[in-house]
Motif scaffolding. Structure first.
Motif, PDB file in Angstrom:
ATOM      1  N   UNK A 151       0.687  -0.973  -0.159  1.00  0.00           N
ATOM      2  CA  UNK A 151       0.024   0.024  -0.136  1.00  0.00           C
ATOM      3  C   UNK A 151       0.772   1.316   0.116  1.00  0.00           C
ATOM      4  N   UNK A 152       0.538   2.014  -0.894  1.00  0.00           N
ATOM      5  CA  UNK A 152       1.461   3.370  -0.955  1.00  0.00           C
ATOM      6  C   UNK A 152       0.407   4.414  -0.840  1.00  0.00           C
ATOM      7  N   UNK A 153       0.791   5.298   0.086  1.00  0.00           N
ATOM      8  CA  UNK A 153      -0.102   6.661   0.262  1.00  0.00           C
ATOM      9  C   UNK A 153       0.867   7.954  -0.094  1.00  0.00           C
ATOM     10  N   UNK A 154       0.407   8.781  -1.112  1.00  0.00           N
ATOM     11  CA  UNK A 154       1.420   9.845  -1.394  1.00  0.00           C
ATOM     12  C   UNK A 154       0.410  10.971  -2.004  1.00  0.00           C
ATOM     13  N   UNK A 155       0.938  11.804  -2.619  1.00  0.00           N
ATOM     14  CA  UNK A 155       0.319  13.066  -3.224  1.00  0.00           C
ATOM     15  C   UNK A 155       0.725  13.318  -4.487  1.00  0.00           C
ATOM     16  N   UNK A 156       0.083  14.004  -5.346  1.00  0.00           N
ATOM     17  CA  UNK A 156       0.470  14.395  -6.711  1.00  0.00           C
ATOM     18  C   UNK A 156       1.323  15.894  -6.420  1.00  0.00           C
ATOM     19  N   UNK A 157       1.003  16.693  -5.587  1.00  0.00           N
ATOM     20  CA  UNK A 157       1.729  17.765  -5.148  1.00  0.00           C
ATOM     21  C   UNK A 157       0.899  18.426  -3.943  1.00  0.00           C
ATOM     22  N   UNK A 158       1.627  19.474  -3.680  1.00  0.00           N
ATOM     23  CA  UNK A 158       0.870  20.348  -2.487  1.00  0.00           C
ATOM     24  C   UNK A 158       0.150  21.349  -3.169  1.00  0.00           C
ATOM     25  N   UNK A 159      -0.914  21.915  -2.636  1.00  0.00           N
ATOM     26  CA  UNK A 159      -1.775  22.948  -2.987  1.00  0.00           C
ATOM     27  C   UNK A 159      -2.094  24.024  -1.976  1.00  0.00           C
ATOM     28  N   UNK A 160      -1.494  25.426  -2.418  1.00  0.00           N
ATOM     29  CA  UNK A 160      -2.162  26.366  -1.420  1.00  0.00           C
ATOM     30  C   UNK A 160      -1.047  27.163  -0.604  1.00  0.00           C
TER      31      UNK A 160
END
Length: 537
Positions: free
Chosen positions: A344-353
């Motif tokens: 299982x991998x939890x990540x993000x595409x980028x940070x926003x704001x």
């Protein structure tokens, strides 16, 4: 030299080498691999716009908010991170500094550098097979889940190939006709029904289910292509409500639960689902269906509206979007815990704001006498933010977008008094008429470009700093509400778009597989690692 050589060796290879009198020996991870089955399943959860700051907001709320719904327990993301490994990843495009969701998801999906706003293509515009498509070719089952639209940038990047993310009608066709995805659950019905779509007088089973859903049948297509019918011809079971989803019998499902996006985090927290399944519901059904394949599966789950809350500088909604996503993570954690065939991998595409809590000179703390031996007087110089702020954020009743819509009441712009009333009814942090007038003030759009999707307005909400980074002009009033409340929330926002901030990578599974995710990577490298884990190369 030894460290460099070890880095070049595949994890599955152990060589007895002597170098400078040193000998490489088998690692515990390698010994574990010998006795464990090959990884069959990879579940990738992407919090769109979820930088370390957003993860921090969730965990601060979970463990330290006085009235936390977690009752002081850690979030599922934190539990997963503490049981597995944690890394960081940079996500920039092939030739630029800041990424959008389409490019970032493409790089995760393919392990190849891509260009801004491209879907499933390399920088030169050539199609690149994705991990999902390869998994299907390997005989595995595949799934996509999102709370935005199925044709939106992140899910699209795993199952289609288009020069631009805006080509959602073509993406819908490609996702269905490519036959590469077994379970697709999201919003976005408007891209799957033909122009001027009307249900027939003698409804088919599909049309009856659609009619009973109560969904808007307003199409975004400019042709007569009925992608729903094409999907049914491809063997998909079509569902449009939570009850229809839970009753679905086939292994291949296309679920479209909203005309556009599904309900936001605040609506979800208050159980106002409008007949829709939750992100957690969709995730659990997807795993239940996909895990029946003895060859395994690949599943991507997106919490896509974290990003939207960040774009709007809406901290209360941001918290609720994180709660929504974390609930889906929890369901995956419960299913995967203890399995030796799943990563299982939890990540993000980028940070926003450019979000963050910050200390300020507003509302300075009063001096208090401590109950220590010296009875010291304690008075910090600055306002470092009360923990009660976390509870107040949770108590927000509507998103800024819904507040703005309600305040307008069908007009182009609300009156200041009406805006004050609506915001103060729905937020624990209050505004006054001065704030409202600042939110409603407009300025000439210095970046006007005729025909541009977001910059085509000649005037826009007045932002006094960083105006070039608030490019979604129709959403500027929401950003200005965020600014009016920010100081009271001990929150700063630096932009209405994305930042290059490295995002977290949290991986759970057998140590020989997940140790590769430790350290600082790029999304291109993460894409390659995921394929190595799932396919052995």
């Amino acid at each position: 030299m030894l460290l460099g050589l070890k880095k070049l060796l595949p994890l599955s290879v152990v060589l007895p080498l002597s170098l400078c009198g040193c000998k490489l020996i088998e690692s515990n991870a390698y010994q574990e691999k010998i006795s464990s089955p090959q990884i069959k399943n990879v579940i990738l959860l992407i919090g769109d716009g979820m930088g370390p700051q957003q993860v921090g907001l969730l965990e601060e709320y979970a463990t330290r908010a006085p009235q936390s719904v977690y009752q002081g327990e850690s979030s599922a993301i934190a539990k997963l991170a503490n049981q597995g490994v944690t890394g960081l990843s940079l996500h920039g495009p092939a030739d630029k500094l800041v990424v959008d969701s389409a490019c970032s998801a493409t790089q995760l999906a393919t392990g190849v550098a891509s260009g801004s706003e491209m879907i499933g293509l390399n920088r030169a515009g050539h199609k690149v097979p994705t991990i999902l498509q390869k998994a299907k070719a390997f005989g595995k089952s595949t799934g996509l889940v999102s709370d935005t639209r199925l044709t939106h940038a992140t899910p699209a990047a795993f199952a289609s190939h288009q020069i631009h993310r805006s080509m959602e009608n073509a993406i819908a066709e490609q996702m269905v006709l490519s036959d590469s995805v077994d379970v697709m659950l999201s919003g976005g019905l408007r891209h799957f029904i033909p122009k001027a779509y009307v249900l027939s007088a003698q409804q088919t089973v599909l049309e009856t289910k659609l009619a009973n859903s109560g969904l808007s049948l307003k199409s975004k297509r400019q042709d007569s292509n009925n992608i729903l019918q094409q999907a049914e011809n491809q063997g998909y079971e079509l569902v449009f409500t939570k009850s229809q989803l839970l009753e679905a019998q086939r292994g291949r499902i296309l679920g479209l639960f909203a005309n556009s996006a599904m309900v936001d985090g605040i609506e979800a927290s208050n159980k106002r689902y409008l007949g829709q399944p939750s992100l957690r519901d969709m995730t659990e059904v997807a795993i239940k269906k996909l895990s029946k394949n003895p060859k395994g599966f690949f599943l991507m789950v997106e919490g896509g509206q974290i990003d939207w809350a960040g774009h709007n500088n809406d901290a209360g909604t941001l918290l609720h979007e994180m709660l929504k996503f974390d609930s889906a993570v929890e369901s995956v954690l419960q299913w995967a815990n203890g399995r030796d065939d799943t990563v299982v991998i939890v990540t993000a595409d980028h940070e926003t704001g450019g979000f963050g809590f910050s200390y300020s000179g507003m509302n300075l703390p009063q001096a208090v006498q401590l109950d220590n031996l010296n009875r010291d007087v304690y008075k910090p110089n600055y306002n470092f933010g009360e923990l009660a702020i976390l509870d107040k954020l949770y108590l927000q009743k509507r998103s800024y977008a819904e507040m703005w819509k309600a305040a307008k009441g069908g007009k182009a712009h609300p009156e200041a008094e009406q805006l004050v009333e609506i915001v103060n009814q729905n937020s624990e942090f209050k505004i006054d008429n001065t704030d409202a007038n600042a939110i409603l003030a407009e300025q000439k759009n210095a970046f006007f470009k005729r025909g541009h999707k977001s910059l085509g307005l000649k005037t826009a909400g007045k932002i006094n700093d960083f105006a070039p980074f608030y490019v979604y002009l129709n959403e500027r009033p929401l950003n200005l509400i965020g600014r009016a409340l920010a100081a009271k929330q001990n929150i700063v926002w630096s932009t209405g778009t994305h930042t290059h901030t490295p995002v977290g990578v949290f991986a759970l599974g057998p140590s020989y597989a997940i140790e590769q995710f430790n350290g600082l990577h790029t999304h291109v490298e993460l894409g390659k690692i995921m394929q190595r884990v799932l396919f052995g190369y």
